[in-house]
Design a protein around this motif. Structure first.
Motif, PDB file in Angstrom:
ATOM      1  N   PHE A  86      35.570  50.490  36.680  1.00 48.39           N
ATOM      2  CA  PHE A  86      36.314  49.252  36.894  1.00 48.39           C
ATOM      3  C   PHE A  86      37.649  49.540  37.566  1.00 48.39           C
ATOM      4  N   SER A  87      37.822  49.012  38.783  1.00 47.47           N
ATOM      5  CA  SER A  87      39.059  49.223  39.541  1.00 47.47           C
ATOM      6  C   SER A  87      39.893  47.950  39.633  1.00 47.47           C
ATOM      7  N   SER A  88      39.429  46.900  39.045  1.00 44.38           N
ATOM      8  CA  SER A  88      40.009  45.543  39.085  1.00 44.38           C
ATOM      9  C   SER A  88      39.879  44.881  40.455  1.00 44.38           C
TER      10      SER A  88
ATOM     11  N   THR B 261      34.781  43.856  39.336  1.00 46.16           N
ATOM     12  CA  THR B 261      34.966  42.715  38.432  1.00 46.16           C
ATOM     13  C   THR B 261      33.679  41.902  38.344  1.00 46.16           C
TER      14      THR B 261
END
Length: 43
Positions: A24-26, A31
């Motif tokens: 998860f890297s935003s 997302t």
């Protein structure tokens, strides 16, 4: 194939997995995958 059909197909694929790790890297992609994967893995 519609977007909803593709989303349903992705959920079915995820449901068949024993586990899944989402990096998860935003960003938008991670997302979306995290939100989509949450439901079939929890239920």
């Amino acid at each position: 194939m519609t977007l909803n059909e593709k989303n349903d197909k992705l959920k079915e694929y995820i449901k068949g997995l024993e586990s899944l790790a989402v990096a998860f890297s935003s960003g938008a992609d991670s997302t979306f995958l995290l939100k989509t994967a949450k439901e079939p893995l929890i239920n």
